[in-house]
Design a protein around this motif. Sequence first.
Motif, PDB file in Angstrom:
ATOM      1  N   VAL A  12       0.807  -1.231   0.000  1.00 15.39           N
ATOM      2  CA  VAL A  12       0.000   0.000   0.000  1.00 15.39           C
ATOM      3  C   VAL A  12       0.838   1.278   0.000  1.00 15.39           C
ATOM      4  O   VAL A  12       0.285   2.369   0.095  1.00 15.39           O
ATOM      5  CB  VAL A  12      -0.985   0.031   1.189  1.00 15.39           C
ATOM      6  CG1 VAL A  12      -1.979  -1.103   1.104  1.00 15.39           C
ATOM      7  CG2 VAL A  12      -0.255   0.023   2.509  1.00 15.39           C
ATOM      8  N   LEU A  13       2.146   1.148  -0.144  1.00 19.07           N
ATOM      9  CA  LEU A  13       2.991   2.345  -0.066  1.00 19.07           C
ATOM     10  C   LEU A  13       2.704   3.329  -1.190  1.00 19.07           C
ATOM     11  O   LEU A  13       2.670   4.539  -0.960  1.00 19.07           O
ATOM     12  CB  LEU A  13       4.477   1.967  -0.044  1.00 19.07           C
ATOM     13  CG  LEU A  13       5.431   3.100   0.258  1.00 19.07           C
ATOM     14  CD1 LEU A  13       5.074   3.817   1.563  1.00 19.07           C
ATOM     15  CD2 LEU A  13       6.862   2.597   0.310  1.00 19.07           C
ATOM     16  N   ASP A  14       2.464   2.847  -2.398  1.00 14.35           N
ATOM     17  CA  ASP A  14       2.116   3.758  -3.494  1.00 14.35           C
ATOM     18  C   ASP A  14       0.890   4.583  -3.127  1.00 14.35           C
ATOM     19  O   ASP A  14       0.878   5.808  -3.272  1.00 14.35           O
ATOM     20  CB  ASP A  14       1.830   2.997  -4.786  1.00 14.35           C
ATOM     21  CG  ASP A  14       3.068   2.467  -5.475  1.00 14.35           C
ATOM     22  OD1 ASP A  14       4.169   2.501  -4.872  1.00 14.35           O
ATOM     23  OD2 ASP A  14       2.951   2.009  -6.629  1.00 14.35           O
ATOM     24  N   LEU A  15      -0.138   3.907  -2.635  1.00 15.91           N
ATOM     25  CA  LEU A  15      -1.375   4.595  -2.255  1.00 15.91           C
ATOM     26  C   LEU A  15      -1.122   5.589  -1.129  1.00 15.91           C
ATOM     27  O   LEU A  15      -1.624   6.718  -1.164  1.00 15.91           O
ATOM     28  CB  LEU A  15      -2.442   3.575  -1.843  1.00 15.91           C
ATOM     29  CG  LEU A  15      -3.772   4.123  -1.345  1.00 15.91           C
ATOM     30  CD1 LEU A  15      -4.433   5.022  -2.374  1.00 15.91           C
ATOM     31  CD2 LEU A  15      -4.699   2.971  -0.961  1.00 15.91           C
ATOM     32  N   ALA A  16      -0.328   5.204  -0.148  1.00 13.75           N
ATOM     33  CA  ALA A  16      -0.041   6.099   0.975  1.00 13.75           C
ATOM     34  C   ALA A  16       0.709   7.343   0.508  1.00 13.75           C
ATOM     35  O   ALA A  16       0.395   8.463   0.926  1.00 13.75           O
ATOM     36  CB  ALA A  16       0.765   5.360   2.046  1.00 13.75           C
ATOM     37  N   VAL A  17       1.682   7.172  -0.382  1.00 15.92           N
ATOM     38  CA  VAL A  17       2.441   8.317  -0.889  1.00 15.92           C
ATOM     39  C   VAL A  17       1.536   9.232  -1.711  1.00 15.92           C
ATOM     40  O   VAL A  17       1.565  10.460  -1.556  1.00 15.92           O
ATOM     41  CB  VAL A  17       3.665   7.852  -1.708  1.00 15.92           C
ATOM     42  CG1 VAL A  17       4.279   8.993  -2.505  1.00 15.92           C
ATOM     43  CG2 VAL A  17       4.706   7.226  -0.777  1.00 15.92           C
ATOM     44  N   LEU A  18       0.709   8.647  -2.558  1.00 19.43           N
ATOM     45  CA  LEU A  18      -0.228   9.465  -3.344  1.00 19.43           C
ATOM     46  C   LEU A  18      -1.159  10.248  -2.420  1.00 19.43           C
ATOM     47  O   LEU A  18      -1.429  11.430  -2.651  1.00 19.43           O
ATOM     48  CB  LEU A  18      -1.034   8.582  -4.295  1.00 19.43           C
ATOM     49  CG  LEU A  18      -0.264   7.950  -5.449  1.00 19.43           C
ATOM     50  CD1 LEU A  18      -1.126   6.913  -6.157  1.00 19.43           C
ATOM     51  CD2 LEU A  18       0.234   8.999  -6.430  1.00 19.43           C
ATOM     52  N   ALA A  19      -1.648   9.601  -1.370  1.00 18.69           N
ATOM     53  CA  ALA A  19      -2.562  10.261  -0.434  1.00 18.69           C
ATOM     54  C   ALA A  19      -1.868  11.420   0.276  1.00 18.69           C
ATOM     55  O   ALA A  19      -2.462  12.485   0.465  1.00 18.69           O
ATOM     56  CB  ALA A  19      -3.098   9.256   0.580  1.00 18.69           C
ATOM     57  N   VAL A  20      -0.611  11.233   0.654  1.00 28.15           N
ATOM     58  CA  VAL A  20       0.132  12.288   1.344  1.00 28.15           C
ATOM     59  C   VAL A  20       0.343  13.490   0.427  1.00 28.15           C
ATOM     60  O   VAL A  20       0.338  14.637   0.870  1.00 28.15           O
ATOM     61  CB  VAL A  20       1.484  11.732   1.855  1.00 28.15           C
ATOM     62  CG1 VAL A  20       2.469  12.830   2.177  1.00 28.15           C
ATOM     63  CG2 VAL A  20       1.268  10.871   3.077  1.00 28.15           C
ATOM     64  N   LEU A  21       0.496  13.225  -0.866  1.00 29.78           N
ATOM     65  CA  LEU A  21       0.745  14.311  -1.823  1.00 29.78           C
ATOM     66  C   LEU A  21      -0.546  14.907  -2.400  1.00 29.78           C
ATOM     67  O   LEU A  21      -0.482  15.848  -3.187  1.00 29.78           O
ATOM     68  CB  LEU A  21       1.632  13.811  -2.965  1.00 29.78           C
ATOM     69  CG  LEU A  21       3.058  13.456  -2.571  1.00 29.78           C
ATOM     70  CD1 LEU A  21       3.787  12.808  -3.746  1.00 29.78           C
ATOM     71  CD2 LEU A  21       3.808  14.690  -2.089  1.00 29.78           C
ATOM     72  N   ARG A  22      -1.689  14.378  -1.996  1.00 27.69           N
ATOM     73  CA  ARG A  22      -2.965  14.828  -2.563  1.00 27.69           C
ATOM     74  C   ARG A  22      -3.175  16.331  -2.411  1.00 27.69           C
ATOM     75  O   ARG A  22      -3.554  17.018  -3.358  1.00 27.69           O
ATOM     76  CB  ARG A  22      -4.124  14.069  -1.907  1.00 27.69           C
ATOM     77  CG  ARG A  22      -5.491  14.537  -2.360  1.00 27.69           C
ATOM     78  CD  ARG A  22      -6.621  13.825  -1.637  1.00 27.69           C
ATOM     79  NE  ARG A  22      -6.315  13.670  -0.225  1.00 27.69           N
ATOM     80  CZ  ARG A  22      -6.417  12.513   0.447  1.00 27.69           C
ATOM     81  NH1 ARG A  22      -6.820  11.425  -0.163  1.00 27.69           N
ATOM     82  NH2 ARG A  22      -6.118  12.446   1.724  1.00 27.69           N
ATOM     83  N   ASP A  23      -2.922  16.867  -1.238  1.00 27.20           N
ATOM     84  CA  ASP A  23      -3.227  18.271  -0.983  1.00 27.20           C
ATOM     85  C   ASP A  23      -2.014  19.193  -1.054  1.00 27.20           C
ATOM     86  O   ASP A  23      -2.175  20.387  -1.313  1.00 27.20           O
ATOM     87  CB  ASP A  23      -3.887  18.418   0.393  1.00 27.20           C
ATOM     88  CG  ASP A  23      -5.211  17.675   0.466  1.00 27.20           C
ATOM     89  OD1 ASP A  23      -5.944  17.656  -0.535  1.00 27.20           O
ATOM     90  OD2 ASP A  23      -5.496  17.083   1.523  1.00 27.20           O
ATOM     91  N   THR A  24      -0.834  18.643  -0.791  1.00 23.07           N
ATOM     92  CA  THR A  24       0.361  19.484  -0.724  1.00 23.07           C
ATOM     93  C   THR A  24       1.557  18.750  -1.311  1.00 23.07           C
ATOM     94  O   THR A  24       1.819  17.605  -0.935  1.00 23.07           O
ATOM     95  CB  THR A  24       0.685  19.842   0.750  1.00 23.07           C
ATOM     96  OG1 THR A  24      -0.475  20.393   1.360  1.00 23.07           O
ATOM     97  CG2 THR A  24       1.829  20.833   0.831  1.00 23.07           C
ATOM     98  N   ASP A  25       2.278  19.400  -2.213  1.00 23.43           N
ATOM     99  CA  ASP A  25       3.515  18.842  -2.747  1.00 23.43           C
ATOM    100  C   ASP A  25       4.504  18.629  -1.610  1.00 23.43           C
ATOM    101  O   ASP A  25       4.397  19.263  -0.555  1.00 23.43           O
ATOM    102  CB  ASP A  25       4.142  19.788  -3.778  1.00 23.43           C
ATOM    103  CG  ASP A  25       3.279  19.976  -5.018  1.00 23.43           C
ATOM    104  OD1 ASP A  25       2.245  19.291  -5.141  1.00 23.43           O
ATOM    105  OD2 ASP A  25       3.647  20.807  -5.860  1.00 23.43           O
ATOM    106  N   GLY A  26       5.475  17.764  -1.831  1.00 19.32           N
ATOM    107  CA  GLY A  26       6.472  17.531  -0.801  1.00 19.32           C
ATOM    108  C   GLY A  26       7.753  16.958  -1.370  1.00 19.32           C
ATOM    109  O   GLY A  26       7.751  16.363  -2.444  1.00 19.32           O
TER     110      GLY A  26
END
Length: 110
Positions: A12-26
């Motif tokens: 699920v790491l891909d999904l977690a990373v996408l979710a973290v970047l959903r609202d704010t770049d990082g």
Amino acid sequence: MAMDTSQLLKGVLDLAVLAVLRDTDGYGYDVLRRLRAAGLEDVADASVYGTLRRLFAAGALTSYVQPSEEGPHRKYYGLNKTGLDLLSESTKTWHHFADTMSVLLQEEAA
């Protein structure tokens, strides 16, 4: 015998990373910090950096470099249309999987 959460995290790491970047770049370490703050304390640095590179190569992320006052320039990642679509589809898949597991585990407890 406890479940090895590192195996779950790989899936699920891909999904977690996408979710973290959903609202704010990082940038890499920022994404890692946000994942850990959300409760994924066991996520490895190399796994996150590799995931960012892979998602970028797959066309799901944009990237740009920003100067940093605290050291070298930082490479920021953000979601593009492909990344948003992937996040949406992966979220649906996750919910279906989680719902299925919940049903199976409820049956086991009964």
